[in-house]
Write a protein that holds these residues in place. Structure first.
Motif, PDB file in Angstrom:
ATOM      1  N   VAL A 118      17.097  23.404   8.942  1.00  0.00           N
ATOM      2  CA  VAL A 118      15.754  23.988   8.953  1.00  0.00           C
ATOM      3  C   VAL A 118      15.747  25.286   9.762  1.00  0.00           C
ATOM      4  O   VAL A 118      15.133  26.288   9.368  1.00  0.00           O
ATOM      5  N   THR A 121      17.185  28.167   7.764  1.00  0.00           N
ATOM      6  CA  THR A 121      16.622  28.455   6.433  1.00  0.00           C
ATOM      7  C   THR A 121      15.122  28.761   6.515  1.00  0.00           C
ATOM      8  O   THR A 121      14.726  29.925   6.634  1.00  0.00           O
ATOM      9  N   THR A 122      14.315  27.741   6.488  1.00  0.00           N
ATOM     10  CA  THR A 122      12.865  27.938   6.411  1.00  0.00           C
ATOM     11  C   THR A 122      12.220  28.278   7.739  1.00  0.00           C
ATOM     12  O   THR A 122      11.120  28.826   7.779  1.00  0.00           O
ATOM     13  N   GLY A 123      12.876  27.949   8.853  1.00  0.00           N
ATOM     14  CA  GLY A 123      12.239  28.094  10.145  1.00  0.00           C
ATOM     15  C   GLY A 123      11.429  26.850  10.484  1.00  0.00           C
ATOM     16  O   GLY A 123      11.249  25.950   9.665  1.00  0.00           O
ATOM     17  N   THR A 125       8.232  24.824  11.048  1.00  0.00           N
ATOM     18  CA  THR A 125       6.835  24.853  10.615  1.00  0.00           C
ATOM     19  C   THR A 125       6.081  23.641  11.149  1.00  0.00           C
ATOM     20  O   THR A 125       6.673  22.697  11.666  1.00  0.00           O
ATOM     21  N   VAL A 128       7.242  20.573   9.352  1.00  0.00           N
ATOM     22  CA  VAL A 128       8.496  20.026   9.880  1.00  0.00           C
ATOM     23  C   VAL A 128       8.229  19.215  11.142  1.00  0.00           C
ATOM     24  O   VAL A 128       8.731  18.100  11.303  1.00  0.00           O
ATOM     25  N   THR A 271      10.483  30.712  14.460  1.00  0.00           N
ATOM     26  CA  THR A 271      11.932  30.693  14.313  1.00  0.00           C
ATOM     27  C   THR A 271      12.600  30.236  15.602  1.00  0.00           C
ATOM     28  O   THR A 271      12.080  30.453  16.700  1.00  0.00           O
TER      29      THR A 271
END
Length: 324
Positions: A118, A121-123, A125, A128, A271
């Motif tokens: 995570v 890739t997506t950071g 959130t 998450v 991030t």
């Protein structure tokens, strides 16, 4: 620089003492309320012993210092797996129950890999973070069921509570309810103040010495907030309760990833700094695999294997200092 270091040290002391008072007061209040020892261990003791790391990371996230927040989470797990297990294994080789090791150690490894993926890739959130908290609730529910049906060493979360029982013989001392509530409230106030001072001192120190906040979080903050876990695991190992010491580390790692990581992500999504996603997390994945290998080959972590863990940790610290 001296002022920043003093504030940092003061924050450590107040945070750790506050965490101990919080656990003692909450346990005694819960006992007076009629909660079972199992439920107290899995919830109040589990959350309470993770309070220093939780408050430090939350305060850092709120202050706009994600490097300290996530560095503390990843660094605490590195300190648990390398510094604490290495030290405890040197005192007494750790006999490892294979079932709990693969289940709890494997689960911690999987969650570490997920966090790494995570982060790169997506950071991080809110979704998450929420998922991590839901997973923690499910895992605690499983641990409660397992301890009810398989009461001998069924889960790392239970062993985490047991490690405190072994090291603190006065945890269940009787005292008036008003005094227990006062101890509980004092602990809450102290961990809030301690966490705030800790983060303020760390941010100032990082700026003054030119070290990134992520490295400060991975090293200085992580070691400081992991001191209670070090003490309880070393005492457990010294008393021959090696399985409890290992469970304490695995349980702490799970709480750090799911509870502290989840809350931090919900409060301050964003991030993870590159020092952590490209350095700290990959090392933690490798170390988690190494622990499983050590423990599976012979069902114990020997003294020389503990020495290897300590050597890896010292090498990591030296690299971080040299790389500044």
């Amino acid at each position: 620089m001296l002022t920043a270091a003093l504030i940092l040290c003061l924050g450590f002391v107040v945070l750790i003492v506050g965490g101990e008072l919080l656990v003692r007061g909450a346990v005694r209040v819960a006992e007076r309320a009629g909660m079972s020892q199992l439920l107290i261990g899995l919830t109040i003791v589990g959350f309470g012993t993770s309070a220093p790391e939780l408050v430090a990371s939350v305060e850092a996230a709120r202050a706009g210092s994600p490097g300290i927040a996530w560095g503390n989470i990843v660094g605490s797990n590195l300190a648990n797996s390398l510094l604490i297990l290495g030290t405890a294994s040197l005192i007494l080789p750790m006999v490892v129950p294979r079932g709990p090791l693969w289940r709890d150690g494997g689960f911690a490894l999987i969650m570490t890999v997920i966090l790494w993926l995570v982060a790169t890739t997506t950071g991080i959130t809110v979704a998450v973070g929420s998922a991590f908290l839901v997973l923690l609730a499910g895992y605690m529910g499983y641990a409660y069921w397992a301890e009810r049906t398989q009461p001998v060493g069924a889960s790392a979360l239970h062993e985490k509570a047991e490690s405190l029982e072994v090291s603190d013989t006065h945890l269940h001392d009787e005292q008036p309810l008003w005094r227990s509530i006062l101890v509980l409230l004092s602990g809450i106030v102290m961990i809030i103040l301690g966490g705030r001072w800790l983060v303020e001192g760390a941010v100032d120190l990082a700026r003054l010495i030119g070290m990134s906040e992520a490295v400060i979080g991975l090293t200085v903050i992580a070691i400081g907030t992991s001191l209670p876990e070090l003490v309880t695991s070393v005492i457990a190992a010294y008393k021959g309760a090696s399985a409890v010491a290992l469970g304490n580390v695995l349980g702490s790692n799970i709480f750090n990833l799911l509870l502290i990581g989840g809350v931090t992500a919900v409060i301050a999504p964003g991030t993870i700094p590159s020092e952590i996603s490209n350095f700290g997390l990959p090392i933690l994945v490798v170390v988690s695999i190494l622990l499983l290998i050590f423990a599976a080959t012979g069902r114990k972590i020997t003294r020389w294997e503990g020495g290897i863990l300590l050597a890896i940790y010292l090498a990591m610290l030296v690299y971080n200092v040299v790389a500044v």
